[in-house]
Structure formats: structure tokens, C-alpha cells
Write an enzyme that holds these catalytic residues in place. Structure first.
Site, PDB file in Angstrom:
ATOM      1  N   HIS A 155      -5.469  -5.855   7.746  1.00  0.00           N
ATOM      2  CA  HIS A 155      -4.844  -6.977   8.005  1.00  0.00           C
ATOM      3  C   HIS A 155      -4.595  -7.233   9.163  1.00  0.00           C
ATOM      4  O   HIS A 155      -3.183  -7.312   9.740  1.00  0.00           O
ATOM      5  CB  HIS A 155      -3.136  -6.555   7.023  1.00  0.00           C
ATOM      6  CG  HIS A 155      -2.874  -5.239   7.181  1.00  0.00           C
ATOM      7  ND1 HIS A 155      -3.382  -4.220   6.747  1.00  0.00           N
ATOM      8  CD2 HIS A 155      -1.831  -4.767   7.866  1.00  0.00           C
ATOM      9  CE1 HIS A 155      -2.585  -3.106   6.938  1.00  0.00           C
ATOM     10  NE2 HIS A 155      -1.888  -3.531   7.743  1.00  0.00           N
ATOM     11  N   ASP A 164      -6.423   1.659   2.482  1.00  0.00           N
ATOM     12  CA  ASP A 164      -7.537   2.274   2.024  1.00  0.00           C
ATOM     13  C   ASP A 164      -7.558   2.323   0.569  1.00  0.00           C
ATOM     14  O   ASP A 164      -8.082   3.204  -0.054  1.00  0.00           O
ATOM     15  CB  ASP A 164      -7.793   3.702   2.567  1.00  0.00           C
ATOM     16  CG  ASP A 164      -6.440   4.417   2.227  1.00  0.00           C
ATOM     17  OD1 ASP A 164      -5.574   4.034   1.705  1.00  0.00           O
ATOM     18  OD2 ASP A 164      -6.233   5.630   2.805  1.00  0.00           O
ATOM     19  N   GLY A 165      -6.790   1.562  -0.222  1.00  0.00           N
ATOM     20  CA  GLY A 165      -6.698   1.371  -1.674  1.00  0.00           C
ATOM     21  C   GLY A 165      -5.922   2.448  -2.303  1.00  0.00           C
ATOM     22  O   GLY A 165      -5.085   3.153  -1.692  1.00  0.00           O
ATOM     23  N   GLU A 206       9.552   4.300   5.984  1.00  0.00           N
ATOM     24  CA  GLU A 206       8.990   3.702   6.885  1.00  0.00           C
ATOM     25  C   GLU A 206      10.303   3.067   7.710  1.00  0.00           C
ATOM     26  O   GLU A 206      10.026   2.665   8.836  1.00  0.00           O
ATOM     27  CB  GLU A 206       8.288   2.399   6.197  1.00  0.00           C
ATOM     28  CG  GLU A 206       7.205   2.963   5.431  1.00  0.00           C
ATOM     29  CD  GLU A 206       6.161   3.912   6.307  1.00  0.00           C
ATOM     30  OE1 GLU A 206       6.022   3.849   7.448  1.00  0.00           O
ATOM     31  OE2 GLU A 206       5.454   4.714   5.617  1.00  0.00           O
TER      32      GLU A 206
END
Length: 485
Positions: A155, A164-165, A206
Site C-alpha cells: 500500500h 502479508d495476509g 498501534e
């Protein structure tokens, strides 16, 4: 291939998370690889052998934050080299130079209700504002200091930050003052404590990065790099609190408020009136209305005492709730997170229970000989509920499917107890607290439910949701006829 692939994978992993002093996969000597591996093993509390063994590979495969481990590597017992320290200082940390920050949820998974996502995000920000001088406001559109966005794969953050899924890197964020947190859309996100990645706990982590916090080497810390499931016992660790207060100071008014994780495990129970403009002060005085508390009791003046974490609330006979108050000045020496509490109508004393110990206070004075090991007196460890039961003129402790009748002088379980909870017809096991109300009934509480017990009939005669149905619990706004946040 079977031998070289794990080595290649681990080199890429160590590179991605900042364990080599110089970038570039495949350019590292065996000595550099061994030293980086030792660094990683120290941070993750594995034996620092420098050998790529099965436990190390398993640790590398666990879901985690995609932000690199930066400063947490320097916090271990071995000092980092000056070159490594310079790199971390130059690229990491930083802080905001204002106290009021706006955030925006740009998008979210379509399978999650928007209002629940916004509640979870707000709660994640409040986790930090409760223990610091920061204040956060949601911007529903337009500019914001901190933006939260869901992306698939690459992105445009650089290949090192491409998602990574499912599994692996769940999210990553940037330090001030970029103000960006990105989440992997390929994960199955959840707002509950069951299946899926808990969005609240990942957002809270985060957000810590967007405020300038590095990864923590403390295993129990929210800012530890690896994903942890949201448990009802979760709270910010001392390391998290010290880190944010080091950047922004303590709350400007009052003391830091620690809310246990069980407040955040069911966002569908939260009321969306949270977003009213006058909710700032209300939310503090009614946090216990979020379906969970540690214990509850009532005194001779019909004041309710509601306990949660390191604070308690007093709700007057008229149903007006106080702001949260710290336990310590009122009951010196009492630990946070008590299991049960009861005020004795016979002696006028407060009894508190946690683990196998108990505390007895006359007013604010801890009585001589307390705390003591009450489990040695035949009382249950970690009781669910304590109650002064007027008919027996004794304390009653409930634990699972049994109950104990307890005399006060001397303190101890009465003979022939415990007995089966079936004596209390209709009462479920595992209640969190109980009190005798001025209407003569005993009310038991568990999660967001209550049970009304008739002392004459010795059975449960009514049940329901206490925040909405019991006005005297302080969660009912008589003017708007809505449950407060």
C-alpha cells in the site's frame, strides 16, 4: 532447501524488524546473523543461544505488530552498539507538541458494525488519555492528526511494510508526527474476546506508536511486539504507563484511571450516546455501567460502593454517581482488583477479599492483624461475591456452586459449610457482587445482569439488565430516559 529456507526466512525477518545494524538481506556475515538472532531471543525472552532452533522459528511465526523492534532491543541486559543506538534515535520515537489530538477512522472492515468499530477505537485512545495529559477527539471527516486505515498487501509504504495476509504482521504505525496507523484487511478482525484478531487491542497498541512509544521488552506490556488476546484481566502495564507519562506527563486533573480489560470485551453492550458532546464528564462517573465491576456493597446510609480496578464509585440513595475515586486514601493498603467486598450491618466494618487474603476496616483504619490469610480460616480463595445477610447476622461468601457462612468474631467459616448454592433457589453461580437493598430484597450481579432475591421466599423473583432497569444504580438519566455511557 529445507535447511536454507528457515535461514533465509529468519534473515528477512530480522532485517524487517531492525535487528541488523546495516540494511540489505543476504549481506550479513554469520557472526552478524548470530548476534542479531541473540538480540531477538533476548527481546522475546528465549535463551540467547544465537542458534536458529525450533522455539525461535515458532516465535518468528507468531502474529505481531509490523513496526520494527527498535528501542526494545536496547533495553535488555546487553548494551547496544553506538551505531545501533544512533539509528534508533534518528528514526524512532518523537512526540506531539500539543495535548489535544484529533483522530479519524478512514475505513473499516465491512463485516463489523460502524458504531462498534468507532467505540472500540475511542476506547483504545481513552486507554492512553486515562493515564496521561493527552485528550483525543474523533474527526468523522476532514483533517486529523492521527488516521487509522485498513489496507491489503502493498500500500505504498515500501515493500518492507507490505502486508502479508492472515497472520504475520497484523498492523503497523508511524511515530509522530506522521500520525498514521495501518491495519491488514486480510486479517479476520473481531470486537469480542473470542475468535479473530481483537481490533481494540491492536488499535490500542498501534495508537501507542503514533504517540511515540517504542516496542517494550516487558512481556506483559501492551507495547510488547507480539499479539496478545484480550483477557478480562488486561490492563496497561507499569511500563506502558511510564512510557507515555515520560512523553506527555500525568493526567492534568485527578489521578490515572486503570480500566480492566473486561470493560472492553463486548462493545455491542456499549451505548452509542458515548458521542454526545456532554459525555466527557459523564463517562468517568459511569464507567462501571459498562456491564462489569469487581465488587459492590452498600452501607447503613444506603450509599452504594462499586469497585473496579484501583478505583471505586459512590452512588447516593438518590442515584447520583460520584466521579471515580482512588482506593488508597479511603482504604490505605487495599490492593486493586479486589474479588469481593461486604459492609457488615452488625459491626459497621468493611470486609475486602482478594485471593486467599482479607482486609477489615473500621472507617479508613485497617484493623490490627489484617490483612490476614483468610483461606487458613476455612474461607474460599478468590470468592465471587460477599454479602452481609441480615437473617443470619453473618457474612456469606459465594464461590462457584457453593456458599460459606462466616462469623465475624472470631472471623472464620461456620461449621457444616460450604453448602450447595441450590439453597438460593434460582441464583446462578459466579456472581460478581451482591447487596441488600432498602426495599428488603437482596440483589445479585453478574456481567450486565441482576437477580432479585426475596429473603422471605428464599428464591429469585426477578432478573434483568441492571444498568437499564435499576435506576438506583446511577446509570439511568431520568431526564432523557436513556442509559448513560
Amino acid at each position: 532447501l529445507s535447511c536454507t529456507f528457515p535461514v533465509f526466512f529468519s534473515q528477512l525477518f530480522l532485517e524487517k524488524y531492525g535487528y541488523f545494524s546495516e540494511p540489505g538481506p543476504g549481506t550479513h556475515s554469520p557472526a552478524e546473523f548470530t548476534e542479531a538472532l541473540r538480540d531477538f531471543q533476548r527481546v522475546t525472552h528465549l535463551p540467547p543461544s544465537g542458534v536458529l532452533d525450533a522455539p525461535t522459528l515458532r516465535q518468528m511465526a507468531l502474529p505481531r505488530c509490523g513496526t520494527d523492534d527498535g528501542e526494545s532491543r536496547a533495553a535488555g541486559p546487553r548494551r547496544a552498539s553506538p551505531a545501533r543506538r544512533r539509528r534508533r534515535t534518528a528514526q524512532h520515537g518523537g512526540r506531539w507538541y500539543k495535548r489535544h489530538l484529533r483522530y479519524r477512522v478512514v475505513n473499516w472492515p465491512s463485516y463489523l458494525p460502524q458504531h462498534e468499530v468507532r467505540l472500540a477505537v475511542r476506547a483504545a485512545f481513552e486507554l492512553w488519555s486515562n493515564v496521561s495529559s493527552l485528550l483525543f477527539w474523533e474527526a468523522q471527516d476532514g483533517p486529523a492528526d492521527i488516521r487509522l486505515t485498513f489496507f491489503h498487501g502493498d500500500h505504498n509504504d515500501g515493500l518492507n511494510n507490505a502486508f502479508d495476509g492472515p497472520g504475520g504482521a497484523l498492523a503497523h504505525a508511524f511515530f509522530p508526527r506522521r500520525g498514521e496507523a495501518h491495519f491488514d484487511s486480510a486479517e479476520r478482525w473481531s470486537l469480542h474476546s473470542g475468535k479473530g484478531r481483537n481490533l481494540f487491542i491492536v488499535v490500542a497498541h498501534e495508537v501507542g506508536h503514533t504517540l511515540g512509544l517504542e516496542h517494550s521488552p516487558v512481556k506483559s506490556a501492551l507495547m510488547s511486539p507480539y499479539y496478545k488476546k484480550l483477557s478480562k484481566d488486561f490492563v496497561l502495564s507499569w511500563d506502558d504507563i511510564l512510557a507515555v507519562q515520560n512523553l506527555y506527563g500525568k493526567p492534568s486533573k485527578g489521578s490515572a484511571i486503570q480500566l480492566p480489560g473486561k470493560v472492553f470485551t463486548h462493545f455491542q453492550d456499549w451505548n452509542t450516546d458515548l458521542y454526545g458532546r456532554d459525555r466527557q464528564q459523564r463517562s468517568l462517573s459511569t464507567y462501571y455501567c459498562h456491564s462489569f465491576f469487581d465488587a459492590i456493597t452498600t452501607d447503613g446510609d444506603h450509599n452504594l460502593y462499586i469497585f473496579k480496578g484501583s478505583h471505586y464509585w459512590v452512588v447516593s440513595e438518590s442515584g447520583n454517581a460520584s466521579d471515580p475515586r482512588p482506593l488508597q486514601p479511603r482504604w490505605p493498603g487495599l490492593p486493586a482488583g479486589i474479588d469481593a467486598c461486604a459492609w457488615s450491618q452488625l459491626s459497621g466494618k468493611f470486609y475486602f477479599f482478594k485471593g486467599g487474603r482479607c482486609w477489615r476496616y473500621a472507617g479508613s483504619k485497617l484493623e490490627a492483624g489484617f490483612p490476614r490469610k483468610c483461606s487458613a480460616l476455612g474461607l474460599p480463595r478468590h470468592p465471587d461475591t460477599a454479602l452481609y445477610f441480615q437473617q443470619l447476622r453473618r457474612l456469606v461468601l459465594f464461590k462457584g456452586p457453593k456458599y460459606f457462612v462466616v462469623g465475624e468474631e472470631p472471623l472464620g467459616a461456620e461449621p457444616y459449610y460450604p453448602r450447595s448454592l441450590r439453597d438460593w433457589a434460582g441464583l446462578p453461580p459466579g456472581t460478581a457482587g451482591a447487596l441488600t437493598h432498602r426495599d428488603g430484597s437482596v440483589y445479585f450481579f453478574r456481567d450486565d445482569q441482576y437477580w432479585k432475591f426475596d429473603q422471605a421466599k428464599l428464591q429469585v423473583v426477578a432478573s434483568g439488565k441492571w444498568a437499564a432497569q435499576l435506576a438506583w444504580m446511577g446509570c439511568w438519566d431520568a431526564n432523557s430516559e436513556q442509559v448513560l455511557f
